[in-house]
Write a protein that holds these residues in place. Structure first.
Motif, PDB file in Angstrom:
ATOM      1  N   PRO A   1      -1.825 -10.986  -6.461  1.00  0.00           N
ATOM      2  CA  PRO A   1      -3.005 -10.889  -5.598  1.00  0.00           C
ATOM      3  C   PRO A   1      -4.047  -9.921  -6.145  1.00  0.00           C
ATOM      4  O   PRO A   1      -3.756  -9.118  -7.026  1.00  0.00           O
ATOM      5  CB  PRO A   1      -2.421 -10.342  -4.292  1.00  0.00           C
ATOM      6  N   ASP A   2      -5.249 -10.013  -5.599  1.00  0.00           N
ATOM      7  CA  ASP A   2      -6.326  -9.086  -5.950  1.00  0.00           C
ATOM      8  C   ASP A   2      -6.206  -7.804  -5.133  1.00  0.00           C
ATOM      9  O   ASP A   2      -6.573  -6.730  -5.599  1.00  0.00           O
ATOM     10  CB  ASP A   2      -7.691  -9.730  -5.683  1.00  0.00           C
ATOM     11  N   VAL A   3      -5.741  -7.938  -3.888  1.00  0.00           N
ATOM     12  CA  VAL A   3      -5.623  -6.812  -2.969  1.00  0.00           C
ATOM     13  C   VAL A   3      -4.303  -6.938  -2.208  1.00  0.00           C
ATOM     14  O   VAL A   3      -3.866  -8.046  -1.899  1.00  0.00           O
ATOM     15  CB  VAL A   3      -6.796  -6.791  -1.952  1.00  0.00           C
ATOM     16  N   ILE A   4      -3.682  -5.794  -1.905  1.00  0.00           N
ATOM     17  CA  ILE A   4      -2.441  -5.769  -1.133  1.00  0.00           C
ATOM     18  C   ILE A   4      -2.708  -5.029   0.171  1.00  0.00           C
ATOM     19  O   ILE A   4      -3.272  -3.938   0.160  1.00  0.00           O
ATOM     20  CB  ILE A   4      -1.333  -5.040  -1.912  1.00  0.00           C
ATOM     21  N   CYS A   5      -2.326  -5.647   1.284  1.00  0.00           N
ATOM     22  CA  CYS A   5      -2.405  -4.981   2.588  1.00  0.00           C
ATOM     23  C   CYS A   5      -0.976  -4.694   3.022  1.00  0.00           C
ATOM     24  O   CYS A   5      -0.153  -5.601   3.066  1.00  0.00           O
ATOM     25  CB  CYS A   5      -3.073  -5.881   3.622  1.00  0.00           C
ATOM     26  N   THR A   6      -0.668  -3.439   3.322  1.00  0.00           N
ATOM     27  CA  THR A   6       0.685  -3.079   3.711  1.00  0.00           C
ATOM     28  C   THR A   6       0.699  -2.207   4.957  1.00  0.00           C
ATOM     29  O   THR A   6      -0.227  -1.433   5.193  1.00  0.00           O
ATOM     30  CB  THR A   6       1.428  -2.346   2.570  1.00  0.00           C
ATOM     31  N   ASP A   7       1.772  -2.339   5.715  1.00  0.00           N
ATOM     32  CA  ASP A   7       2.014  -1.453   6.845  1.00  0.00           C
ATOM     33  C   ASP A   7       2.572  -0.149   6.278  1.00  0.00           C
ATOM     34  O   ASP A   7       3.019  -0.106   5.125  1.00  0.00           O
ATOM     35  CB  ASP A   7       3.035  -2.115   7.781  1.00  0.00           C
ATOM     36  N   LEU A   8       2.547   0.901   7.058  1.00  0.00           N
ATOM     37  CA  LEU A   8       3.146   2.167   6.623  1.00  0.00           C
ATOM     38  C   LEU A   8       4.591   2.267   7.098  1.00  0.00           C
ATOM     39  O   LEU A   8       5.497   2.559   6.328  1.00  0.00           O
ATOM     40  CB  LEU A   8       2.335   3.356   7.148  1.00  0.00           C
ATOM     41  N   GLN A   9       4.813   2.002   8.380  1.00  0.00           N
ATOM     42  CA  GLN A   9       6.153   2.163   8.940  1.00  0.00           C
ATOM     43  C   GLN A   9       6.911   0.841   8.895  1.00  0.00           C
ATOM     44  O   GLN A   9       6.624  -0.075   9.668  1.00  0.00           O
ATOM     45  CB  GLN A   9       6.035   2.679  10.380  1.00  0.00           C
TER      46      GLN A   9
ATOM     47  N   VAL B   1      -4.962 -12.165  -1.300  1.00  0.00           N
ATOM     48  CA  VAL B   1      -4.371 -11.030  -0.595  1.00  0.00           C
ATOM     49  C   VAL B   1      -2.899 -11.289  -0.328  1.00  0.00           C
ATOM     50  O   VAL B   1      -2.515 -12.407   0.035  1.00  0.00           O
ATOM     51  CB  VAL B   1      -5.094 -10.802   0.759  1.00  0.00           C
ATOM     52  N   VAL B   2      -2.080 -10.256  -0.506  1.00  0.00           N
ATOM     53  CA  VAL B   2      -0.680 -10.306  -0.066  1.00  0.00           C
ATOM     54  C   VAL B   2      -0.547  -9.330   1.104  1.00  0.00           C
ATOM     55  O   VAL B   2      -1.050  -8.209   1.037  1.00  0.00           O
ATOM     56  CB  VAL B   2       0.299  -9.947  -1.211  1.00  0.00           C
ATOM     57  N   LEU B   3       0.116  -9.781   2.175  1.00  0.00           N
ATOM     58  CA  LEU B   3       0.336  -8.962   3.368  1.00  0.00           C
ATOM     59  C   LEU B   3       1.799  -8.543   3.455  1.00  0.00           C
ATOM     60  O   LEU B   3       2.685  -9.388   3.373  1.00  0.00           O
ATOM     61  CB  LEU B   3       0.041  -9.783   4.637  1.00  0.00           C
TER      62      LEU B   3
END
Length: 137
Positions: free
Chosen positions: A50-58, A6-8
């Motif tokens: 990464p397999d999945v990316i987690c991102t903020d919106l703002q 995962v990439v944050l």
């Protein structure tokens, strides 16, 4: 079995720390890279695949919507938007992010999470595992 990578992408250092701790406390998922904004996030994705990316919106500069569009253009993979702006009432944000290619949403954990830590971790890790099995193009 290999861990899900995962990439944050999160501009709040506190939220980044909480998310990293939640994800890394799972045996099946690990954070392989982090960034404080979308532009550097794209570099981290390129380096870490990464397999999945987690991102903020703002976020300052490139926000989560623009970032998601770039990811889908350059490195299509599942995107989980972790944000305060994706509550059920934020219909426009959610619609725009889905149009851009985001697959799911998770409300950003707040600092007072000690009571729900396990439930929060379980919900987040489950979403990441489900997304890791999805193919996007």
């Amino acid at each position: 079995m290999a861990k899900i990578k995962v990439v944050l992408i999160e501009d709040s250092v506190v939220a980044l720390e909480i998310l990293q701790r939640l994800i890394n406390s799972s045996e099946e998922v690990e954070v392989v890279g982090t960034a404080l904004d979308g532009a550097s996030g794209l570099q981290v994705i390129e380096q870490n695949q990464p397999d999945v990316i987690c991102t903020d919106l703002q976020m300052p500069g490139m926000d989560g919507l623009e970032f998601t569009k770039e990811v889908m253009k350059r490195f299509p993979r599942p995107v989980l938007v972790v944000s305060n702006a994706v509550q059920p009432s934020d219909v426009d944000n959610i619609y725009n992010l889905m149009q851009a290619g985001a697959l799911d949403f998770f409300p950003k954990p707040t600092s007072g999470i000690s009571t729900d830590y396990e439930r929060l971790k379980s919900a987040l890790v489950t979403k990441i595992k489900v997304l890791a099995s999805k193919r996007v193009s």
